[in-house]
Design a protein around this motif. Structure first.
Motif, short mmCIF file in Angstrom:
data_model
loop_
_atom_site.label_atom_id
_atom_site.label_comp_id
_atom_site.label_asym_id
_atom_site.label_seq_id
_atom_site.Cartn_x
_atom_site.Cartn_y
_atom_site.Cartn_z
N VAL A 73 0.84 -1.21 0.00
CA VAL A 73 0.00 0.00 0.00
C VAL A 73 0.87 1.25 0.00
N ALA A 74 1.94 1.25 0.82
CA ALA A 74 2.85 2.40 0.84
C ALA A 74 3.48 2.61 -0.53
N LYS A 75 3.86 1.52 -1.20
CA LYS A 75 4.40 1.65 -2.55
C LYS A 75 3.38 2.27 -3.50
N GLU A 76 2.12 1.81 -3.38
CA GLU A 76 1.08 2.35 -4.25
C GLU A 76 0.89 3.84 -4.02
N LEU A 77 0.83 4.25 -2.74
CA LEU A 77 0.66 5.67 -2.44
C LEU A 77 1.85 6.49 -2.94
N LEU A 78 3.06 5.93 -2.83
CA LEU A 78 4.23 6.66 -3.30
C LEU A 78 4.19 6.85 -4.81
N THR A 79 3.83 5.82 -5.55
CA THR A 79 3.78 5.96 -7.01
C THR A 79 2.68 6.93 -7.42
N LEU A 80 1.54 6.91 -6.74
CA LEU A 80 0.49 7.89 -7.04
C LEU A 80 0.97 9.30 -6.70
N GLY A 81 1.68 9.42 -5.58
CA GLY A 81 2.14 10.74 -5.16
C GLY A 81 3.14 11.35 -6.11
N ALA A 97 -6.30 6.57 -4.25
CA ALA A 97 -6.12 5.22 -3.66
C ALA A 97 -7.46 4.72 -3.14
N SER A 98 -8.42 4.60 -4.00
CA SER A 98 -9.80 4.32 -3.58
C SER A 98 -10.00 2.92 -3.01
N ASN A 99 -9.07 2.00 -3.29
CA ASN A 99 -9.22 0.63 -2.80
C ASN A 99 -8.58 0.41 -1.43
N VAL A 100 -8.17 1.48 -0.77
CA VAL A 100 -7.50 1.41 0.53
C VAL A 100 -8.40 2.02 1.59
N GLU A 103 -7.69 3.52 7.68
CA GLU A 103 -6.63 3.15 8.62
C GLU A 103 -5.36 2.76 7.87
N MET A 104 -5.51 1.95 6.84
CA MET A 104 -4.35 1.54 6.06
C MET A 104 -3.72 2.74 5.35
N PHE A 105 -4.56 3.67 4.88
CA PHE A 105 -4.06 4.89 4.22
C PHE A 105 -3.16 5.67 5.17
N ALA A 106 -3.65 5.92 6.38
CA ALA A 106 -2.89 6.69 7.36
C ALA A 106 -1.61 5.96 7.75
N ALA A 107 -1.72 4.65 7.97
CA ALA A 107 -0.54 3.87 8.37
C ALA A 107 0.51 3.87 7.28
N SER A 108 0.09 3.79 6.04
CA SER A 108 1.03 3.75 4.93
C SER A 108 1.72 5.10 4.75
#
Length: 679
Positions: A73-81, A97-100, A103-108
């Motif tokens: 998830v962190a990788k996905e957020l980084l590539t989107l960012g 990141a609509s599929n997250v 809680e997972m969004f904040a943690a990532s």
């Protein structure tokens, strides 16, 4: 924004950083590997998981090592960012990141922060990629397909949160969609056009050109289409405002395309957009392709049954302006009279205003003074009836020039004063035209010391692609001031350049002759004027240079006593005795003054006195203080011929007027007259 260059750390500074951070890295190895580059050093200081014997060899490798340790998830957020940019609204990243879940969004995000790949700004609700090098390493490490998919996801997120529906947002969406999935790329054209329109509206013309051009490059299908034609018109308008010479071929192609499409409205829009602008108004220039385009538009309007429409009035008005240096003033007058009639019949007040303004631009010969003045008066009525309406800057310029000519100097100062720095800050042409018109107001009022200072600033003429001879554009201002203050040595110094253009500009020969006479080289002045006989004087083309050509020819001939020229010029100027002689915004006194000077040279003293009386009255009434002093000088000159006993009193009166205005050239002539009178 200020750029600060950070130098490399030395070994001692790297050692201090290692000790402060508690990192296990060897400072010597770290320094040798990074070369002391600050961002590379700080990147490696957090790599506790790495073997110190196997430090990354580059920033990209350092970033890749940290990315490999991230969760999915962190990788996905980084590539989107990194696709979204260096600074991303948190809500946009969350939407992408609509599929997250939350809680997972904040943690990532926290995971990315610990890896020192991002910085979270909770107060601004934004997320920042920690460095452009991080962004580049991750962005260019993606596959093409993954990168395109992420651009599409980011674009949809911006749209969902309404962050794309603003000037900057349009450009942002165009950028992401143009790099997104194939199904989304066609939508980039629409947003590029919206972004270009938004940039144009706030005066960011270079940005508008870039955005419209990007839209034109992406638009499919290729070839003629209504959308492409409309886009070319927008591009051409932006190019013209940006002073890009490509505006002309762009708009000519738009006019041709609209004609092929049979779209009359687009043809008229393209034709009218391709008009003379700014400094082109003060150049001797005829664009025959644009003229042909205007005639083609008229034929199209006629064949479609719209010959009596307000569009026809506008095309006729623009054609008259384009024909300033390509057709007789009677042709231009007939076009404009027809345009006025059509505009009145249609009841289109905006079209009527444009036509009257075209009269002020296209009919500046004294032979058309009545129509010129009536259009000015009607324009004043139109503007007075709409007190809240702001004049277009170029319209204000032409109104101010006319007000100078009719002696409404206070009104001219207010009119040109309404053109604010907000109008001129991004338009060097307009700024120069405004400054030159202000110069004309001050010269007419007799504030000659101020004009002396401002003349230097006017020499900074904006470069234009069609420019051929910039001093020629300055000549009216130099001659106008030096007729009253200083001397004309600067014009004599340009003799070679002026002589080479005698056949192009009718006023150059007499101006140079006057300049020679002014500095006392009577032989050179006489040689230039001896070229003229009556047929040649009568053959001087009646265009916008005719009034100034005749005015300076009259002064030069009268100064050296060339009676052949004096008689010919007198006969041509006599029907226009009450008119102000002017060039651009520069006043050369009223015609009565020059008729008086010619009459003195011809020994017609009674006639000279009548003209002088009218000249003094006109100069006093119109506020031309410098030229009032010059007319008093002529009165003193006449007195030395007919009433020597009265000449001293008149010389003293003229001297007072000259001193009051700073007219040192008039004072110089009075000194010469006094010395002759004393003998």
């Amino acid at each position: 924004m200020q750029r600060i260059d950070l130098g490399a750390f030395d070994l001692a500074q790297v050692a201090d950083l290692v000790e402060t951070s508690g990192s296990p890295h060897d400072p010597v190895v770290l320094y040798e590997r990074t070369g002391g580059l600050p961002f590379f050093v700080s990147s490696l200081l957090t790599a506790y998981e790495l073997d110190t014997e196997h430090l990354p060899s580059s920033v990209a490798e350092s970033v890749a090592d940290r990315v490999r340790l991230l969760g999915p998830v962190a990788k996905e957020l980084l590539t989107l960012g990194v696709v979204a940019g260096l600074l991303i609204p948190r809500s946009v990243l969350r939407a992408a990141a609509s599929n997250v879940d939350d809680e997972m969004f904040a943690a990532s995000l926290d995971e990315l922060s610990r890896a020192r790949l991002i910085t979270q700004y909770d107060a601004r609700n934004e997320v920042a990629i920690r460095h452009a090098l991080v962004r580049d390493a991750v962005y260019y490490g993606m596959t093409d397909g993954s990168r395109a998919q992420n651009h599409s996801r980011v674009a949809r997120a911006f749209e969902e949160y309404g962050l794309g529906h603003e000037p900057d947002g349009y450009a942002r969406l165009a950028y992401h969609l143009s790099r997104g999935l194939d199904a989304d790329r066609s939508r980039a054209v629409d947003y590029s056009i919206r972004a270009g329109s938004a940039a144009f509206a706030i005066g960011a013309y270079e940005d508008a050109v870039r955005l419209f051009q990007a839209a034109a490059d992406r638009l499919t299908p290729r070839g003629d289409s209504t959308q492409r034609c409309r886009l070319l018109i927008d591009l051409g308008r932006a190019q013209r405002q940006a002073r890009d010479p490509e505006f002309r071929p762009t708009l000519l192609e738009a006019a041709r395309m609209s004609h092929r499409l049979g779209d009359i409205d687009l043809q008229i829009a393209a034709t009218l957009a391709n008009n003379m602008h700014g400094i082109l108004y003060v150049q001797i220039f005829a664009d025959h392709e644009r003229i042909d385009s205007l005639y083609r538009a008229l034929r199209t309007l006629e064949s479609s049954g719209r010959i009596d429409s307000s569009a026809t009035a506008r095309v006729l008005a623009q054609l008259a302006v384009e024909l300033m240096w390509a057709a007789d003033h009677h042709v231009r007058r007939d076009l404009l009279l027809r345009a006025i009639e059509i505009a009145r019949a249609t009841g289109d007040a905006a079209a009527l205003r444009e036509v009257h303004l075209a009269v002020l631009v296209a009919l500046r010969t004294p032979h058309m003074a009545d129509l010129h003045h009536s259009s000015y008066l009607e324009l004043v009525q139109i503007l007075d009836a709409s007190p809240g309406r702001t004049q277009e800057p170029l319209a204000a310029l032409w109104m101010a020039r006319t007000q100078i000519e009719v002696g409404e100097l206070a009104r001219a100062r207010r009119t040109i004063g309404a053109v604010s720095p907000a109008h001129t800050s991004r338009d060097a042409e307009l700024a120069w035209l405004v400054s030159s018109t202000r110069f004309g107001v001050e010269l007419a009022t007799g504030r000659l010391e101020l004009c002396e200072r401002d003349l230097v600033a006017l020499t900074a003429i904006p470069v234009y692609p069609l420019e051929t001879y910039s001093f020629g554009r300055m000549l009216a201002f130099v001659c106008g001031l030096r007729a009253l203050r200083g001397d004309m040595r600067e014009i004599v110094d340009a003799a070679d350049d002026l002589s080479a253009r005698f056949d192009v500009v009718s006023s150059y020969r007499p101006i140079l002759a006057l300049a020679y006479a002014d500095i006392g080289n009577i032989e050179a002045a006489a040689q230039l004027l001896n070229w003229y006989d009556r047929p040649r004087v009568e053959a001087i083309e009646v265009d916008h240079a005719w009034p100034s050509a005749m005015g300076v020819l009259a002064r030069a001939a009268a100064s050296i006593g060339n009676t052949v020229v004096c008689k010919a010029v007198y006969d041509l100027l006599r029907p226009h005795a009450d008119i102000t002689v002017s060039a651009v915004s520069i006043v050369y006194g009223v015609t009565h003054h020059h008729l008086a000077h010619l009459s003195i040279a011809l020994g017609e003293y009674e006639r000279a006195q009548l003209h002088l009386d009218d000249a003094l009255t006109a100069h006093r009434t119109r506020g031309y203080a410098g030229w009032y002093a010059e007319s008093l000088y002529l009165a003193a000159l006449l007195a030395t011929k007919v009433a020597p006993s009265a000449s001293k009193e008149l010389i003293d009166e003229a001297r007072r007027a000259a001193v009051d205005t700073g007219a040192t050239a008039v004072t110089r002539r009075l000194d010469m007259l006094s010395s002759v009178d004393d003998r």
